[in-house]
Every structure is written in structure tokens, then in C-alpha cells.
Design an enzyme around this catalytic site. Structure first.
Site, PDB file in Angstrom:
ATOM      1  N   ASP A   1      38.608  47.705  32.210  1.00 19.09           N
ATOM      2  CA  ASP A   1      39.363  48.861  31.745  1.00 19.09           C
ATOM      3  C   ASP A   1      38.490  49.619  30.738  1.00 19.09           C
ATOM      4  O   ASP A   1      37.641  50.409  31.136  1.00 19.09           O
ATOM      5  CB  ASP A   1      40.665  48.302  31.129  1.00 19.09           C
ATOM      6  CG  ASP A   1      41.666  49.349  30.746  1.00 19.09           C
ATOM      7  OD1 ASP A   1      42.282  49.935  31.648  1.00 19.09           O
ATOM      8  OD2 ASP A   1      41.852  49.574  29.539  1.00 19.09           O
TER       9      ASP A   1
ATOM     10  N   ARG B   1      51.599  37.066  38.059  1.00 18.64           N
ATOM     11  CA  ARG B   1      50.255  36.593  38.414  1.00 18.64           C
ATOM     12  C   ARG B   1      50.188  35.981  39.811  1.00 18.64           C
ATOM     13  O   ARG B   1      49.145  35.968  40.441  1.00 18.64           O
ATOM     14  CB  ARG B   1      49.786  35.506  37.423  1.00 18.64           C
ATOM     15  CG  ARG B   1      49.476  36.010  36.025  1.00 18.64           C
ATOM     16  CD  ARG B   1      48.697  34.935  35.273  1.00 18.64           C
ATOM     17  NE  ARG B   1      48.722  35.127  33.833  1.00 18.64           N
ATOM     18  CZ  ARG B   1      47.866  35.894  33.159  1.00 18.64           C
ATOM     19  NH1 ARG B   1      46.938  36.567  33.794  1.00 18.64           N
ATOM     20  NH2 ARG B   1      47.946  35.991  31.848  1.00 18.64           N
TER      21      ARG B   1
END
Ligand code: IMP
Ligand code: MG
Length: 192
Positions: free
Chosen positions: A111, A173
Site C-alpha cells: 500500500d 482471511r
């Protein structure tokens, strides 16, 4: 119900990477890594960054034909969907000398670029012979520090994604695909 969130796709705005696309991607990256490791001297260690990379790393390492060792590190910088900007090593490599080691860091997503640029520098300062980086997903438009990984699964737009190891506050997840998390989950007021 065992968990307080939806696993059937209702919290997903869009599937970004299907299980099939992920499978083809890990096959391609494993091939690139094998090709680059040809004739490489010293041991190779895949270092997975906990916890987001575990699913990707598990699939990827089964497809790499070159002998490699595995290890893990844990760092933290995130709360919810925003980076706190401070990187802390929560779990370090449990080995002494890494001066003969070619390290490939395995990450779920890049990111701002802070985590991986910090970790590369950290491992180089600790004497690693060579440090490369591999990420399943990359959001280049979000960089605050310049960083280009060696292996990329796919570039994605600026959206918060979950599944295949990636979480939103520890949830989602275990989804077998990567999806964009619906804003109604983390910013219900904005989503209206
Ligand atoms: P960076 O240091 O800003 O590059 O952050 C990388 C880390 O942020 C990743 O390892 C993830 O844990 C987390 N992260 C960044 N974007 C997302 C996202 O869209 N979904 C889930 N986790 C993310
Ligand atoms: Mg992570």
C-alpha cells in the site's frame, strides 16, 4: 453461529481475483522465481510476513521447484483500514547469521510501501546477502515512499480488499478469493 461476520459474499462489493486467477498467478510467479534462482549461490529463504501472507505463501512455495527454506516475521502498522505509519517488528527471524542467505520477502499487499522498504533495509543491515520482494497485490497509487517489488501478482486500484489471507480487523482471511470490502462494513455512513 461461530463468527459474527458474513462469509457468503454479502460483504463483498466485487471479486477482484478469483481462486482460478490466483492459482494461475502463483504458478506464474513460482516460475519467475525458479528462473531467477538458477545458479544462485547460498541458501534461499522465503520470509512470509504474518499474518496476511500465509495463504499466498503456502500456495506459492508448493510450486517453487528450487530448494528453499521458509521463515516468518511479523510487523504491525495497521488498525482497521488505515496505516498508523509506524512500523514495529513483533516477531523477528529466529536465526543467527543470514550473510549467506538470499531472502525473498513474501507479502500479501503493498500500500504505502513503508512496510517493505523498512523490512528490506532492516534485513540488508542485518547482513542478508540479497533481499528480494514478492507481493500478491500492489496498490501503486497509494505509495508514500518509492518502492518497486521484484515479483507482483497484480496491480489493483485504491480499494480496501480482503480474503485469501487479507483481513479487515482479523475477519475474512479464510475466503478463497480476493474481494473489495463493501463500504457498508467499515464506513456505513459514507456508503449510504
Ligand atoms: P504498507 O506498509 O502501507 O505498504 O502496508 C502493507 C500492509 O498493509 C499489508 O501487509 C497489509 O497488512 C495492510 N494492507 C494494506 N492495504 C490493505 C487492504 O486493502 N486490505 C488488507 N490489508 C491491507
Ligand atoms: Mg500484512
Amino acid at each position: 453461529m461461530a463468527n459474527n461476520y458474513d462469509m457468503t459474499g454479502n460483504d463483498i462489493e466485487e471479486v477482484l481475483m478469483s481462486a482460478e486467477e490466483i492459482d494461475a498467478t502463483t504458478t506464474r510467479i513460482a516460475g519467475e522465481i525458479d528462473r531467477d534462482l538458477e545458479g544462485c549461490e547460498g541458501k534461499v529463504i522465503l520470509v512470509g510476513i504474518l499474518k496476511g501472507s500465509v495463504v499466498f505463501m503456502a500456495d506459492l512455495m508448493k510450486k517453487i521447484k528450487t530448494p528453499v527454506e521458509i521463515d516468518f516475521m511479523k510487523v504491525s502498522s495497521y488498525k482497521g483500514t488505515e496505516s498508523t505509519g509506524r512500523i514495529e517488528i513483533k516477531l523477528d527471524l529466529n536465526r543467527g547469521d543470514i550473510s549467506n542467505a538470499n531472502i525473498i520477502i513474501i507479502e500479501d499487499i503493498i500500500d504505502s510501501g513503508r512496510t517493505l522498504s523498512y523490512l528490506c533495509e532492516y534485513l540488508r543491515l542485518n547482513g542478508a546477502k540479497n533481499v528480494k520482494t514478492c507481493t500478491l497485490l500492489d496498490k501503486p497509487s497509494r505509495r508514500t515512499v518509492e518502492f518497486v517489488p521484484d515479483y507482483i501478482g497484480r496491480e489493483i486500484p485504491d480499494a480496501f480488499v480482503i480474503g485469501y489471507g487479507l483481513d479487515y480487523d482479523e475477519r475474512y482471511r479464510t475466503l478463497p478469493y480476493v474481494g473489495i470490502l463493501s463500504k457498508s462494513v467499515y464506513a456505513p455512513d459514507e456508503a449510504k
